[in-house]
Design an enzyme around this catalytic site. Sequence first.
Site, mmCIF file in Angstrom:
data_model
loop_
_atom_site.group_PDB
_atom_site.id
_atom_site.type_symbol
_atom_site.label_atom_id
_atom_site.label_comp_id
_atom_site.label_asym_id
_atom_site.label_seq_id
_atom_site.Cartn_x
_atom_site.Cartn_y
_atom_site.Cartn_z
ATOM 1 N N ILE A 12 -30.872 44.974 9.034
ATOM 2 C CA ILE A 12 -31.579 44.738 7.769
ATOM 3 C C ILE A 12 -32.328 45.995 7.332
ATOM 4 O O ILE A 12 -32.361 46.356 6.155
ATOM 5 C CB ILE A 12 -32.540 43.537 7.912
ATOM 6 C CG1 ILE A 12 -31.742 42.296 8.312
ATOM 7 C CG2 ILE A 12 -33.292 43.279 6.599
ATOM 8 C CD1 ILE A 12 -32.563 41.144 8.812
ATOM 9 N N SER A 124 -39.620 35.581 9.983
ATOM 10 C CA SER A 124 -38.374 34.817 10.117
ATOM 11 C C SER A 124 -38.618 33.339 9.877
ATOM 12 O O SER A 124 -39.694 32.821 10.183
ATOM 13 C CB SER A 124 -37.826 35.004 11.537
ATOM 14 O OG SER A 124 -36.800 34.052 11.821
ATOM 15 N N TYR A 148 -39.074 34.473 21.047
ATOM 16 C CA TYR A 148 -38.823 35.384 19.910
ATOM 17 C C TYR A 148 -39.543 34.854 18.667
ATOM 18 O O TYR A 148 -40.316 35.567 18.035
ATOM 19 C CB TYR A 148 -37.323 35.516 19.623
ATOM 20 C CG TYR A 148 -37.058 35.992 18.215
ATOM 21 C CD1 TYR A 148 -36.683 35.087 17.214
ATOM 22 C CD2 TYR A 148 -37.236 37.323 17.873
ATOM 23 C CE1 TYR A 148 -36.484 35.508 15.919
ATOM 24 C CE2 TYR A 148 -37.048 37.748 16.565
ATOM 25 C CZ TYR A 148 -36.675 36.825 15.604
ATOM 26 O OH TYR A 148 -36.487 37.232 14.303
ATOM 27 N N LYS A 152 -43.004 36.220 16.290
ATOM 28 C CA LYS A 152 -43.105 36.338 14.824
ATOM 29 C C LYS A 152 -44.328 35.551 14.322
ATOM 30 O O LYS A 152 -45.087 36.027 13.477
ATOM 31 C CB LYS A 152 -41.832 35.800 14.155
ATOM 32 C CG LYS A 152 -40.587 36.623 14.389
ATOM 33 C CD LYS A 152 -40.701 38.028 13.814
ATOM 34 C CE LYS A 152 -39.407 38.811 13.935
ATOM 35 N NZ LYS A 152 -39.522 40.183 13.415
ATOM 36 N N PHE A 177 -34.121 33.721 6.205
ATOM 37 C CA PHE A 177 -33.299 32.634 6.719
ATOM 38 C C PHE A 177 -32.134 33.265 7.485
ATOM 39 O O PHE A 177 -32.403 34.001 8.470
ATOM 40 C CB PHE A 177 -32.960 31.666 5.583
ATOM 41 C CG PHE A 177 -34.162 30.766 5.350
ATOM 42 C CD1 PHE A 177 -35.322 31.274 4.779
ATOM 43 C CD2 PHE A 177 -34.156 29.453 5.789
ATOM 44 C CE1 PHE A 177 -36.464 30.471 4.624
ATOM 45 C CE2 PHE A 177 -35.287 28.647 5.637
ATOM 46 C CZ PHE A 177 -36.437 29.159 5.052
HETATM 47 C C1 WQD Z 1 -26.000 29.347 12.745
HETATM 48 C C2 WQD Z 1 -25.200 28.077 12.911
HETATM 49 C C3 WQD Z 1 -25.174 27.247 15.162
HETATM 50 C C4 WQD Z 1 -22.900 30.612 16.830
HETATM 51 C C5 WQD Z 1 -30.757 32.539 14.372
HETATM 52 C C6 WQD Z 1 -32.094 32.753 14.969
HETATM 53 C C7 WQD Z 1 -33.110 32.992 13.892
HETATM 54 C C8 WQD Z 1 -32.653 34.071 12.931
HETATM 55 C C9 WQD Z 1 -31.258 33.827 12.411
HETATM 56 C C10 WQD Z 1 -33.809 36.123 13.433
HETATM 57 C C11 WQD Z 1 -25.881 27.050 13.822
HETATM 58 C C12 WQD Z 1 -23.773 27.661 14.727
HETATM 59 C C13 WQD Z 1 -23.585 29.770 15.965
HETATM 60 C C14 WQD Z 1 -21.686 30.167 17.423
HETATM 61 C C15 WQD Z 1 -21.886 28.092 16.242
HETATM 62 N N1 WQD Z 1 -32.699 35.336 13.556
HETATM 63 N N2 WQD Z 1 -23.083 28.535 15.681
HETATM 64 N N3 WQD Z 1 -21.230 28.921 17.091
HETATM 65 O O1 WQD Z 1 -29.498 29.791 15.085
HETATM 66 O O2 WQD Z 1 -29.614 29.420 12.561
HETATM 67 O O3 WQD Z 1 -30.753 31.385 13.583
HETATM 68 O O4 WQD Z 1 -30.413 33.652 13.563
HETATM 69 O O5 WQD Z 1 -34.818 35.911 12.822
HETATM 70 O O6 WQD Z 1 -34.289 33.397 14.523
HETATM 71 O O7 WQD Z 1 -32.460 31.563 15.646
HETATM 72 O O8 WQD Z 1 -28.274 31.326 13.471
HETATM 73 O O9 WQD Z 1 -26.020 32.276 13.472
HETATM 74 O O10 WQD Z 1 -27.043 31.575 15.695
HETATM 75 O O11 WQD Z 1 -26.322 29.825 14.064
HETATM 76 O O12 WQD Z 1 -21.459 26.966 15.956
HETATM 77 O O13 WQD Z 1 -21.017 30.879 18.225
HETATM 78 O O14 WQD Z 1 -23.957 28.387 13.523
HETATM 79 O O15 WQD Z 1 -25.145 26.040 15.918
HETATM 80 O O16 WQD Z 1 -25.610 25.757 13.308
HETATM 81 P P1 WQD Z 1 -29.522 30.361 13.709
HETATM 82 P P2 WQD Z 1 -26.873 31.327 14.236
#
Ligand code: WQD
Length: 332
Positions: A12, A124, A148, A152, A177
């Site tokens: 970012i 975040s 983590y 924040k 997000f």
């Molecule tokens: C998104 C969706 C998973 C991987 C995270 C951090 C948050 C922020 C953004 C920093 C969910 C699904 C994921 C995979 C899947 N980071 N998924 N298979 O968890 O919403 O947020 O990143 O600030 O702090 O927690 O993002 O991309 O990990 O997951 O099905 O191999 O994709 O279950 O529904 P998340 P994500």
Amino acid sequence: MSVLVTGGCGYIGSHTCVELLNRNYDVVIVDNLSNSKRSVVDKIEEITHKNVKFYEDDVCDKDALRKIFNENKIDMVIHFAGFKAVGESVLNPMKYYRNNLVSTICLCEVMKEYNCKNLVFSSSATVYGTPRRVPIKETAHLSTTNPYGTTKLFIERILTDLYKSDNEWNIVLLRYFNPIGAHESGLIGEDPNGIPNNLMPYIVKVATHELNELSVFGNDYNTKDGTGVRDYIHVVDLAIGHVKAIEKINKSKGLFIYNLGTGKGYSVLEVLNTFMKVNNVDVKYKIVGRRSGDVASCYANPEKALKGLGFKTTKNLEEMCRDAYNFAIKNK
Ligand code: WQD
């Protein structure tokens, strides 16, 4: 106007440097390259045809920060530098608390020494934990489910107390997000080390045959198709949100908190199918059990950022998927 960008070689941070330079801000980057590459500086300069001053230093090193402030007239700081892997933070919380909190405290102490009190902080949506209702407003209940996210939340509290102690500080807390995508040039993008935790970089690695198959974590949530719903925001839109925050500080004094999201939620399967359609690629996947700590739905109410920053996202899911894949292909 000169902006110091900590972690400016990161995903970012680098996109934000591009948008700042495109608007004729001077940019100084400090980055210890613990989770990024020095070559990103050259890519930023190639995209913008502007020069960037780069310091390979750790934000916890106050003397290194003092050198930067001695050598440059810094008007504002955008603070991205920090560890950000949720899973790793659970396994090694002290690494996260030490690095993320100490670096922020050192930064603020040195900023004060040089009477630079304009700060944008990379927070975040993870500070909302398991949302009680969606879409999520900035006034929603705050609770975190991993170290983590707690760093924040703690940093937001630290900066709020700093502002209360000295209201000459002008601070904007930005709660992101789910940032995905890449600059249209394909020169900069999300380039995680190792096996990605996040959805889009994992999809990209399966699409480019670096990984075999995507595991979809659960299809039994109370959502449109049973898979998790998130607010995906194009990283270039997110970067522009930071420029808007800088402009806010130039116009208004105080401490401000904004969600940066689109206000739209997409499920894992919607992202997957959109990715395959726009890039004309097949991505093998299987449905597996839920990932612990995941929530069913999380997406923003973007109204406050529109009113307070004049910020509104412009890029859609198709563009996010196309740009993410384009970066991967160009940097295989
Ligand atoms: C998104 C969706 C998973 C991987 C995270 C951090 C948050 C922020 C953004 C920093 C969910 C699904 C994921 C995979 C899947 N980071 N998924 N298979 O968890 O919403 O947020 O990143 O600030 O702090 O927690 O993002 O991309 O990990 O997951 O099905 O191999 O994709 O279950 O529904 P998340 P994500």
